[in-house]
Design a protein around this motif. Sequence first.
Motif, short mmCIF file in Angstrom:
data_model
loop_
_atom_site.label_atom_id
_atom_site.label_comp_id
_atom_site.label_asym_id
_atom_site.label_seq_id
_atom_site.Cartn_x
_atom_site.Cartn_y
_atom_site.Cartn_z
N LEU A 22 10.02 33.02 33.93
CA LEU A 22 10.74 31.75 34.09
C LEU A 22 10.13 30.92 35.21
O LEU A 22 9.96 29.70 35.07
CB LEU A 22 12.22 32.02 34.35
CG LEU A 22 13.11 30.79 34.46
CD1 LEU A 22 13.11 30.01 33.15
CD2 LEU A 22 14.52 31.19 34.84
N VAL A 23 9.79 31.55 36.32
CA VAL A 23 9.12 30.84 37.42
C VAL A 23 7.79 30.28 36.94
O VAL A 23 7.45 29.13 37.25
CB VAL A 23 8.93 31.77 38.65
CG1 VAL A 23 8.01 31.14 39.68
CG2 VAL A 23 10.28 32.08 39.28
N SER A 24 7.05 31.03 36.17
CA SER A 24 5.78 30.56 35.63
C SER A 24 5.97 29.34 34.74
O SER A 24 5.20 28.37 34.82
CB SER A 24 5.09 31.66 34.82
OG SER A 24 4.76 32.75 35.63
N ILE A 25 6.99 29.36 33.90
CA ILE A 25 7.27 28.23 33.02
C ILE A 25 7.59 26.98 33.83
O ILE A 25 7.07 25.90 33.56
CB ILE A 25 8.42 28.57 32.04
CG1 ILE A 25 7.96 29.62 31.04
CG2 ILE A 25 8.92 27.32 31.32
CD1 ILE A 25 9.07 30.20 30.19
N VAL A 26 8.43 27.14 34.84
CA VAL A 26 8.81 25.99 35.68
C VAL A 26 7.59 25.44 36.41
O VAL A 26 7.38 24.21 36.44
CB VAL A 26 9.93 26.39 36.67
CG1 VAL A 26 10.16 25.31 37.71
CG2 VAL A 26 11.21 26.69 35.91
N PHE A 114 -4.32 28.25 33.51
CA PHE A 114 -4.34 29.65 33.07
C PHE A 114 -4.46 30.58 34.28
O PHE A 114 -3.71 31.56 34.40
CB PHE A 114 -5.50 29.89 32.10
CG PHE A 114 -5.61 31.32 31.66
CD1 PHE A 114 -4.80 31.80 30.66
CD2 PHE A 114 -6.54 32.17 32.23
CE1 PHE A 114 -4.89 33.14 30.25
CE2 PHE A 114 -6.64 33.49 31.83
CZ PHE A 114 -5.81 33.97 30.84
N CYS A 115 -5.38 30.29 35.18
CA CYS A 115 -5.58 31.14 36.36
C CYS A 115 -4.37 31.11 37.29
O CYS A 115 -4.02 32.12 37.90
CB CYS A 115 -6.84 30.71 37.11
SG CYS A 115 -8.35 31.08 36.21
N LEU A 116 -3.71 29.96 37.39
CA LEU A 116 -2.50 29.86 38.21
C LEU A 116 -1.42 30.80 37.68
O LEU A 116 -0.79 31.53 38.45
CB LEU A 116 -1.98 28.42 38.24
CG LEU A 116 -0.65 28.21 38.94
CD1 LEU A 116 -0.79 28.44 40.44
CD2 LEU A 116 -0.12 26.82 38.66
N VAL A 117 -1.22 30.80 36.38
CA VAL A 117 -0.17 31.65 35.80
C VAL A 117 -0.56 33.13 35.91
O VAL A 117 0.30 33.98 36.11
CB VAL A 117 0.11 31.24 34.34
CG1 VAL A 117 1.08 32.19 33.68
CG2 VAL A 117 0.66 29.83 34.30
N VAL A 118 -1.84 33.44 35.81
CA VAL A 118 -2.28 34.82 35.96
C VAL A 118 -2.03 35.30 37.39
O VAL A 118 -1.61 36.44 37.62
CB VAL A 118 -3.77 34.98 35.58
CG1 VAL A 118 -4.32 36.32 36.01
CG2 VAL A 118 -3.94 34.80 34.08
N ALA A 119 -2.26 34.43 38.38
CA ALA A 119 -2.10 34.81 39.79
C ALA A 119 -0.65 34.70 40.27
O ALA A 119 -0.30 35.31 41.28
CB ALA A 119 -2.99 33.93 40.66
N LEU A 120 0.17 33.96 39.57
CA LEU A 120 1.54 33.72 40.03
C LEU A 120 2.37 34.98 40.22
O LEU A 120 3.10 35.07 41.23
CB LEU A 120 2.23 32.76 39.07
CG LEU A 120 3.31 31.87 39.63
CD1 LEU A 120 2.84 31.12 40.86
CD2 LEU A 120 3.79 30.90 38.59
N PRO A 121 2.32 35.99 39.35
CA PRO A 121 3.11 37.20 39.60
C PRO A 121 2.73 37.92 40.89
O PRO A 121 3.54 38.64 41.46
CB PRO A 121 2.82 38.08 38.38
CG PRO A 121 2.48 37.14 37.32
CD PRO A 121 1.75 36.01 38.00
N LEU A 122 1.52 37.71 41.36
CA LEU A 122 1.12 38.30 42.64
C LEU A 122 1.74 37.56 43.82
O LEU A 122 1.96 38.14 44.88
CB LEU A 122 -0.40 38.30 42.78
CG LEU A 122 -1.18 39.06 41.71
CD1 LEU A 122 -2.67 38.80 41.87
CD2 LEU A 122 -0.88 40.54 41.81
N LEU A 123 2.02 36.27 43.62
CA LEU A 123 2.53 35.44 44.71
C LEU A 123 4.04 35.31 44.74
O LEU A 123 4.61 35.09 45.81
CB LEU A 123 1.91 34.04 44.61
CG LEU A 123 0.38 33.98 44.63
CD1 LEU A 123 -0.08 32.56 44.36
CD2 LEU A 123 -0.16 34.49 45.94
N THR A 124 4.70 35.42 43.61
CA THR A 124 6.14 35.17 43.57
C THR A 124 6.97 36.11 44.45
O THR A 124 7.96 35.65 45.03
CB THR A 124 6.70 35.20 42.13
OG1 THR A 124 6.28 36.40 41.48
CG2 THR A 124 6.26 33.99 41.36
#
Length: 130
Positions: A22-26, A114-124
Amino acid sequence: MSLFIHNELARPGREFAFKQILVSIVIVLLCSVATYFIWGLSFAHSVLSGGAISIIPNFVFAHKAFKYAGARSSEKVLDAFYSGEKLKIVLTAVLFALAFKFLAIEPIAFFSSFCLVVALPLLTPFLFKL
């Protein structure tokens, strides 16, 4: 087989995964709107496409991987994670192929999203208390 799984032991992992999605979608939607106002519709479309190519396989993986939990079903948990990861990789490759074939994309916006969404779970976990 139901879309909604009722294994209570898997609930915390499933909820955390879906919150990250959900955070990735937003984030992708906000980036797409900002990109639209700065660079225009084709760049915003590319940002949405790149984000979707990463988010859709993540959703499929989270749904498949968090079916089982507990010591008695440890083999099922492992099999679900492996098959979920395989499905995620294949689905990502198929979505990339479809995007390259049928969409007019702006490469920098597409791959940045694409790279932002791939890295986002590491940052959230550091940015948000999920």
